[in-house]
Design an enzyme around this catalytic site. Structure first.
Site, PDB file in Angstrom:
ATOM      1  CD  GLU B  64      -1.445  -0.919  -8.808  1.00 25.62           C
ATOM      2  OE1 GLU B  64      -1.482  -1.063 -10.114  1.00 25.62           O
ATOM      3  OE2 GLU B  64      -0.343  -1.196  -8.247  1.00 25.62           O
ATOM      4  CG  HIS B 132      10.449   2.323  -4.713  1.00 26.62           C
ATOM      5  ND1 HIS B 132       9.489   1.985  -6.104  1.00 26.62           N
ATOM      6  CD2 HIS B 132      10.415   1.192  -4.252  1.00 26.62           C
ATOM      7  CE1 HIS B 132       9.147   0.611  -6.274  1.00 26.62           C
ATOM      8  NE2 HIS B 132       9.629   0.162  -5.160  1.00 26.62           N
TER       9      HIS B 132
END
Lengths: 320, 357
Positions: B64, B132
């Site tokens: 990322e 999450h």
């Protein structure tokens, strides 16, 4: 390894398989209200690594952590209760399937952020070295984790300080549905670790005893204080990335590929070796399965009956 | 007001915005983990690879931070990348590149800006736990140089995404997973919804309710219940949380004198805090009651469904707080609360309320 030891190791692997299958069967009941990433197909890796560890060694893991947790000796009841969101779970219902922990067993935690626990495992190894403890810290991660910068930063530090950490890359060829070839150039993943000056080897899942034997040297190297080691183990996830079913129908991998891995089931190959050696007969197999089923049944019953956490459990939890 | 006769899902609206921008500008491309995979980021990228080819619709290594930097470089050199993250939690690796380079480049050098859109997805429920399901809008809104967009409806999703892609600076475009299956009237042709201007899905004089993204859906449910008792709330859907449309907020609060702000994020230092502070700073606004906010409690996300029901605010919390602000007696408040459908689960989307809104 004696026959008894071999049978015991097989039984531990079979147990992981049966537990994962039980979760897959129970999941559609919608009482396990959290994502699950099952390790069916990959159990041998976890057991082979942990068969070379001591209870005082540390293991850190990722989203697909059930096998690692169980292989390191994590408590089954507390794992299932956790997946059921209960206060009796290993984190008290705060983590769920992706955040297992059992410190008493040396299973120090799992998180789903890719490569997230690699530096944490290196940090624990840093402590072992500073305090001159003959312990090993293990980081389990997948093939995509070596694409993260944090892996390389942690590997460099571990090599620089000769830290007692074993990097275990379970290469199951996919990051969710994206194949390795679309994410990395043609290379050996273990070559990346070699470039950091870390002794590395590429292993095939094969059978349990073969893999366990091959890992013995790596763990011994790490424990002896010579520095980190890296193993890349080829393995394959049978079920869908996340959830209880299969996902071969959606098109990211072929049925032929799936069948070819399944037909080489490392668990079954291990059983075949034991059968051939006369260590595993039908009666023993039945006895093992019955024992595991009873243990699972009891853990499920315990988990379903256990109370949920309450609001007061979380108010102050985030701070030391 | 109906913008079109065609009803499509939020996920299709996002897909269409990217597709139409790619058609009209060859500099636009989309990249992200899972973008061309069979599930296509909750349907938002399905079919794009077939249409535009793998050179403009691509997967990426699980890197990322590095890839964000590479996209910033591509943007500086003249491309308009749309980078996509399936979960906001995973993009924290990219904070350095986003905060130090993307947000500051124009400022540091006074020349080129970074026309980069980061599509990132937040959510709630189903035991996603601490890593999450985090909503970091306040974190990004804090950074000068970044714009933060949070559409609530399919119509806004398409129009705001087109505006974001056409914007010359970096935009954090936040989608909520529970909105992807909602539907709205969405025109087929390309159109823009301007950044920095709020929407007003309901108007009224009783109180001002400010929300964004998924909380707008909860606000609409609550407003519907209030209306049945003759109470008309002025709903402001922020659409962008940076920059904030303070002029519209002030106009509404001036009229109603009662302010309730909803924010699916932690309380301390959040968007709701910023709005209330801005209203408090404005000496011309006289409030009849102290302003109120409904946010997540200042604790990480729990996993157990037994805890998520305390964690995630919904219609019930909005009605209760609105009743307080309106000074309603307990009987009236209970009557309002009794109108909330029973058996709404807190950890899965409400299938009975999917729009058009």
């Amino acid at each position: 390894m004696t026959d008894k030891e071999r049978l015991d190791l097989y039984a531990r692997t079979l147990r992981v398989r049966k537990i994962e299958e039980a979760i897959a069967d129970l999941y559609p009941g919608q009482e396990m209200r959290c994502p699950v990433h099952l390790s069916i197909g990959q159990e041998v890796t976890a057991v082979a690594v942990c068969s070379n560890l001591k209870k005082s060694d540390y293991v850190f893991s990722n989203h697909r952590c059930h096998g690692h947790y169980l292989a390191k000796g994590g408590d089954l009841k507390r794992m299932l209760a956790e997946i059921y969101g209960k206060a009796a779970g290993c984190t008290g219902g705060f983590g769920g399937s992706m955040h297992l922990v059992d410190e008493a067993a040396g299973f120090m935690g799992a998180v789903p952020i890719v490569a997230g626990t690699i530096p944490i495992a290196v940090g624990a190894a840093f402590k072992f070295k500073m305090r001159k403890e003959k312990r090993v810290s293990v980081a389990f991660f997948g093939d995509a984790a070596v694409e993260e910068g944090v892996f390389h930063e942690a590997a460099n530090f571990a090599a620089l300080h000769k830290l007692p950490v074993l990097f275990v890359c379970e290469n199951n060829l996919y990051a969710v549905y994206t194949p390795l070839r679309e994410r990395q150039p043609e290379q050996q993943i273990c070559g990346l670790a070699r470039a950091h000056g870390i002794p590395s080897s590429q292993l095939h899942e094969g059978d349990l005893f073969d893999l366990s034997g091959k890992l013995r040297g790596a763990v011994a190297h790490v424990r002896s204080g010579k520095g980190p080691a890296f193993v890349e183990i080829f393995t394959y996830r049978w079920r869908e990335h996340c959830g209880p079913g299969y996902d071969n129908n959606i098109g990211y991998r072929t049925c032929e590929e799936f069948e070819s891995w399944k037909s080489r089931d490392p668990l079954e190959r291990t059983a075949a070796i034991l059968r051939k050696a006369g260590v595993l007969d039908a009666e023993t197999e039945q006895r093992l399965e019955k024992k595991i089923a009873a243990e699972i049944g009891e853990a499920v019953k315990f988990s379903k009956a256990a109370p949920f956490p309450t609001r007061k459990d979380y108010d102050k939890r985030a701070y030391a | 007001m109906r913008n079109s006769d065609r009803k499509i899902k939020y996920s299709q609206a996002v897909n269409e915005a990217v597709s139409q921008c790619m058609e009209s500008d060859p500099a636009v491309f989309i990249i992200g983990e899972g973008v061309p995979d069979p599930k296509g980021i909750f349907g938002t990228t399905l079919g794009l690879k077939e249409k535009f080819g793998s050179a403009r619709v691509m997967d990426m290594p699980v890197s990322e931070n590095g890839v964000t930097g590479i996209m910033i470089g591509a943007a500086l050199a003249g491309m308009r990348p749309v980078m996509t993250h399936q979960r906001m939690d995973f993009m924290l690796y990219a904070m350095d590149q986003l905060l130090n380079n993307a947000a500051k480049w124009k400022y540091m050098f006074g020349g080129r800006s970074v026309p980069l859109v980061i599509r990132t997805i937040i959510g709630r429920g189903w035991g996603q736990g601490a890593q999450h399901s985090q909503n970091f809008q306040a974190l990004f809104a804090h950074i000068p140089g970044l714009k933060v967009v949070m559409p609530a409806t399919a119509y806004d999703a398409k129009g705001l995404l087109v505006s974001s892609i056409e914007d010359d600076g970096p935009v954090i475009f936040i989608e909520h997973r529970w909105l992807h299956d909602t539907v709205d009237y969405v025109p087929e042709e390309i159109y823009r919804v301007p950044l920095g201007k709020c929407g007003r899905p309901r108007s009224g004089d009783a109180l001002t309710i400010i929300s964004h993204s998924y909380m707008t859906i909860e606000a609409l449910k609550a407003a519907g219940i209030l209306e049945k008792e003759g109470i008309f709330a002025d709903l402001i859907d922020l659409r962008t949380v940076k920059p904030l449309d303070l002029a519209s907020i002030f106009r509404s609060v001036k009229r109603t004198g009662r302010l309730l702000v909803l924010d699916d994020d932690w309380k301390t230092g959040g968007v709701a805090a910023e709005i209330i502070a801005s209203v408090a700073e404005n000496g011309r606004l006289k409030l009849k009651k102290p302003p109120a906010r409904i946010t997540l409690p200042d604790v990480p996300t729990p996993t157990s469904p037994a805890l998520s029901k305390f964690y995630y605010p919904g219609t019930k919390e909005i009605i209760s707080k609105a009743a307080e602000l309106l000074g309603l007696n307990n009987g009236k408040k209970l009557k309002l609360l009794s109108r909330i459908p029973a058996n709404i689960l807190q950890d899965v989307p409400d299938r009975s309320f999917t729009g058009p809104f």
